[in-house]
Write a protein that holds these residues in place. Structure first.
Motif, PDB file in Angstrom:
ATOM      1  N   TYR B 143       0.845  -1.198   0.000  1.00  0.00           N
ATOM      2  CA  TYR B 143       0.000   0.000   0.000  1.00  0.00           C
ATOM      3  C   TYR B 143       0.877   1.243   0.000  1.00  0.00           C
ATOM      4  O   TYR B 143       0.621   2.217  -0.708  1.00  0.00           O
ATOM      5  N   MET B 146       2.721   1.535  -3.355  1.00  0.00           N
ATOM      6  CA  MET B 146       1.798   1.839  -4.451  1.00  0.00           C
ATOM      7  C   MET B 146       1.579   3.341  -4.597  1.00  0.00           C
ATOM      8  O   MET B 146       1.515   3.861  -5.706  1.00  0.00           O
ATOM      9  N   TYR B 161      -7.043  -0.183  -4.670  1.00  0.00           N
ATOM     10  CA  TYR B 161      -6.207  -1.355  -4.410  1.00  0.00           C
ATOM     11  C   TYR B 161      -6.335  -1.785  -2.950  1.00  0.00           C
ATOM     12  O   TYR B 161      -6.490  -2.980  -2.646  1.00  0.00           O
ATOM     13  N   ASN B 165      -8.029  -5.327  -1.487  1.00  0.00           N
ATOM     14  CA  ASN B 165      -7.235  -6.261  -0.701  1.00  0.00           C
ATOM     15  C   ASN B 165      -7.741  -6.407   0.717  1.00  0.00           C
ATOM     16  O   ASN B 165      -7.562  -7.455   1.326  1.00  0.00           O
ATOM     17  N   TRP B 229      -8.775  -5.272 -10.328  1.00  0.00           N
ATOM     18  CA  TRP B 229      -7.950  -4.297  -9.628  1.00  0.00           C
ATOM     19  C   TRP B 229      -6.592  -4.127 -10.289  1.00  0.00           C
ATOM     20  O   TRP B 229      -5.939  -3.110 -10.124  1.00  0.00           O
ATOM     21  N   THR B 233      -4.111  -0.636 -10.820  1.00  0.00           N
ATOM     22  CA  THR B 233      -3.037  -0.569  -9.835  1.00  0.00           C
ATOM     23  C   THR B 233      -1.672  -0.528 -10.504  1.00  0.00           C
ATOM     24  O   THR B 233      -0.865   0.362 -10.243  1.00  0.00           O
ATOM     25  N   TYR B 234      -1.416  -1.498 -11.377  1.00  0.00           N
ATOM     26  CA  TYR B 234      -0.076  -1.614 -11.956  1.00  0.00           C
ATOM     27  C   TYR B 234       0.237  -0.444 -12.877  1.00  0.00           C
ATOM     28  O   TYR B 234       1.363   0.027 -12.931  1.00  0.00           O
TER      29      TYR B 234
END
Lengths: 126, 510
Positions: B143, B146, B161, B165, B229, B233-234
């Motif tokens: 987290y 990110m 994200y 999770n 997700w 995210t990536y």
């Protein structure tokens, strides 16, 4: 007691699932908290329900309750408490940086127009 | 009992607070410590791999409490392999981050070490509540990583994200509670012994728990329908973080391999091969979705994200066949796809840095700095990622196709893997020609001055070298992987080693 516990877990989970499907971050955070409460109670119940039983060895005990789920619940509580703090901070940061508290997508324009009839509210949201 | 088994967890766990407390104002010191820790982890992982290659399952009992009462760490060929992959990837990606990405926000190096601690722990643990704890460690660190550097889009993607999770963690705990309530154990080896003995009226609860756990691992491994997700995210994470996250999806795949062969595999009675009927169709749909996403991507980062989803589909298709041969093929593809996925994110970031205004969008734009060098790197990475000869992706897919031959659904598997490869080739070809070829004819150019990013190029080179090395040494590597797969399927050895009972004589397995 079984019915009370099961319905509590079910109710909290249902409310939690409903709330995490909301568009804005605040209800989602509440939903996550409710889900984690439901999980904690559920985890606790996995050691079976027993009243007035000690979890550790004692000379006078008639029987024992399973101590392991209690230890697991402690770990789970600590982690979910910390994670709630993290998600609150990140939701605030996201709101401050992007000006919108929506988890995904943009605020609905129609709803926004309706807000104009409420004096002062648009100034706040900007 | 060798104490070295716990060091891959302890070293980053100790290094992170040192970085946090002593080196937070001195970036040079932080970098030195961080790189030293990663080098040490790599050396350690390689020596553990050599130890594990002997074929013994080694255990480490925390606090000297015997399993199943205490928590055990287990080192076998599979976990040693994953440790080496993690350490190698982490070192290369860290070199990339040293080129400036680590200074965009605070505490990059400390979070990076915590992340490695969580990943190593997840690969080593033999207890599934402890697995939950290590999942949390790696997630909490992720987290932070990110949203490293901040920015509205990144923080927003970060919130999504975290929410996904957290829901995943909730499901994980529910699944653990269900499995514990019917089996009364948290140790994976002990679980494997108790699953076949579960009473008939408790089977439904056990299966619900086990499949919920599969859902949690599927979230981690980005399988359809819980893959949503990953692209956001990536594509929004800082490049080195996205590249490191390439191993995180593999943590999910590793857990599926470990738990569903050990505890819900051949010896599980009514629960035998519980995951197989769910995993195969889902993995094939994931494969199609990922590769179609590659074709539809409008940014290079997005393209890399969907390539990761597609590769997870291929990988779990092979895992879902649940034979030693298919597992060996899956592990080879796992090694390859981690390296190929990571290098794509790094190249996307290098391109984005050189095209202010356009970033990594797949648009025809004037020439940019080092276009031919990056174009060459992208070409190699694309060959590897799509599975064209001669690089490692081709060998990986060939092994998977070969392993799928005896399976009933062989036609589906062959048709989908081959046709999605074609789609991926078209997608990668279009992206590469737009970015690197069509731009040559445009007038004007982006700023040609700027940082040389030499360390970043070293990182990209290292990862590509890894892919080439996997190709050149495919023979020895696949021999090791064959041994790994057969060890994973000899669950009686694992159980005997963990519970310290006597190992049954060879050949007794059904």
């Amino acid at each position: 007691m079984e019915f009370l516990l099961a319905s509590t877990v079910g109710l909290m989970t249902a409310a939690g699932v409903y709330l995490i499907l909301r568009a804005r971050t605040f209800p989602v955070v509440l939903g996550l908290s409710l889900l984690s409460y439901a999980t904690n109670v559920f985890l606790f119940a996995s050691g079976r329900l027993a009243i007035d039983m000690p979890p550790v060895i004692s000379a006078t005990a008639q029987g024992y309750t399973d101590p392991l789920p209690q230890a697991l619940v402690l770990t789970a509580i600590v982690i979910s408490f910390g994670m709630t703090a993290v998600i609150v901070v990140m939701a605030l940061r996201s709101y401050l940086e992007s000006g919108s508290d929506h988890v995904d997508g943009v605020p609905d324009r129609v709803a926004h127009e309706n807000l104009e009839s409420v004096p002062g509210i648009l100034e706040d949201s900007r | 009992m060798s104490h070295w088994i716990i060091v891959p967890i302890l070293l980053p766990a100790l290094m992170a607070p040192i970085l946090l407390m002593s080196a937070r104002h001195d970036i040079v010191l932080a970098r030195v410590f961080s790189v030293a820790s990663c080098v040490a982890l790599l050396a350690l992982a390689i020596s553990l791999l050599q130890t594990a290659a002997g074929g013994d399952v080694l255990t480490y009992e925390l606090g000297n409490w015997p399993a199943p009462f205490g928590i055990v760490l287990v080192l076998d060929r599979l976990s040693a392999l994953m440790l080496v992959l993690t350490a190698g990837l982490a070192l290369a990606v860290l070199l990339y981050a040293l080129d400036g990405a680590d200074r965009q926000g605070r505490h990059f190096h400390a979070l990076y070490q915590f992340q490695l601690m969580g990943i190593n722990g997840a690969f080593l643990t033999g207890d599934f509540f402890n697995l939950f704890v290590f999942f949390e460690v790696l997630l909490i660190a992720s987290y932070g990583l990110m949203v490293h550097g901040g920015g509205p889009a990144r923080v927003k993607a970060g919130v999504q994200y975290v929410i996904v999770n957290l829901v995943g963690s909730t499901l994980f705990l529910m699944a653990v509670a269900m499995i514990y309530s019917v089996t009364g154990t948290l140790n994976m080896a002990d679980l494997a012994l108790r699953v076949p003995e579960v009473a008939a009226h408790d089977q439904a609860l056990l299966h619900t728990g086990a499949l919920l756990l599969l859902l949690v691992f599927a979230v981690k491994a980005a399988l359809v329908p819980v893959h949503f997700w990953l692209p956001g995210t990536y594509a929004n994470a800082p490049a080195p973080v996205a590249a490191l996250f390439a191993i995180m999806t593999k943590v999910g795949a590793y857990c599926i391999v470990r738990l569903y062969i050990l505890a819900f595999g051949a010896g599980a009675g009514e629960s035998a091969w519980l995951a197989a009927p769910w995993l195969l169709p889902v993995a094939l749909v994931t494969l199609v979705l990922g590769m179609v996403g590659v074709l539809a991507a409008r940014r290079l980062g997005q393209l890399a994200s969907f390539a990761v989803i597609g590769s997870m589909g291929t990988l779990l298709t092979a895992v879902a066949l649940f034979t030693p041969q298919s597992l060996a093929a899956a592990l080879y593809y796992l090694l390859h796809s981690t390296l190929a996925g990571a290098v794509l994110f790094l190249i996307a970031d290098l391109v984005a840095r050189r095209r202010p205004g356009q970033a990594d969008g797949l648009s025809v734009a004037p020439r940019f700095r080092q276009a031919s060098l990056l174009g060459g790197a992208f070409f190699l990475a694309a060959i590897a990622a799509t599975g064209m000869p001669p690089l490692s992706g081709f060998i990986g897919k060939l092994l998977i196709l070969e392993a799928a031959r005896p399976h009933a659904a062989v036609l589906w598997i062959w048709a989908l893997i081959l046709s999605t490869s074609l789609i991926a080739i078209v997608g990668f070809g279009r992206a590469g020609s737009t970015l690197f070829w069509k731009s040559a004819g445009e007038s004007g150019h982006f700023p040609l001055e700027g940082a040389r990013d030499s360390l970043a190029h070293v990182a990209v080179g290292l990862l590509l070298t890894g892919s080439v090395a996997l190709t050149v040494f495919a023979g020895p590597v696949s021999r090791y992987l064959d041994a790994t797969a057969s060890q994973v399927f000899r669950t009686d050895h694992y159980i005997a080693a963990v519970l310290r009972t006597h190992s049954p004589p060879a050949g007794e397995i059904e």
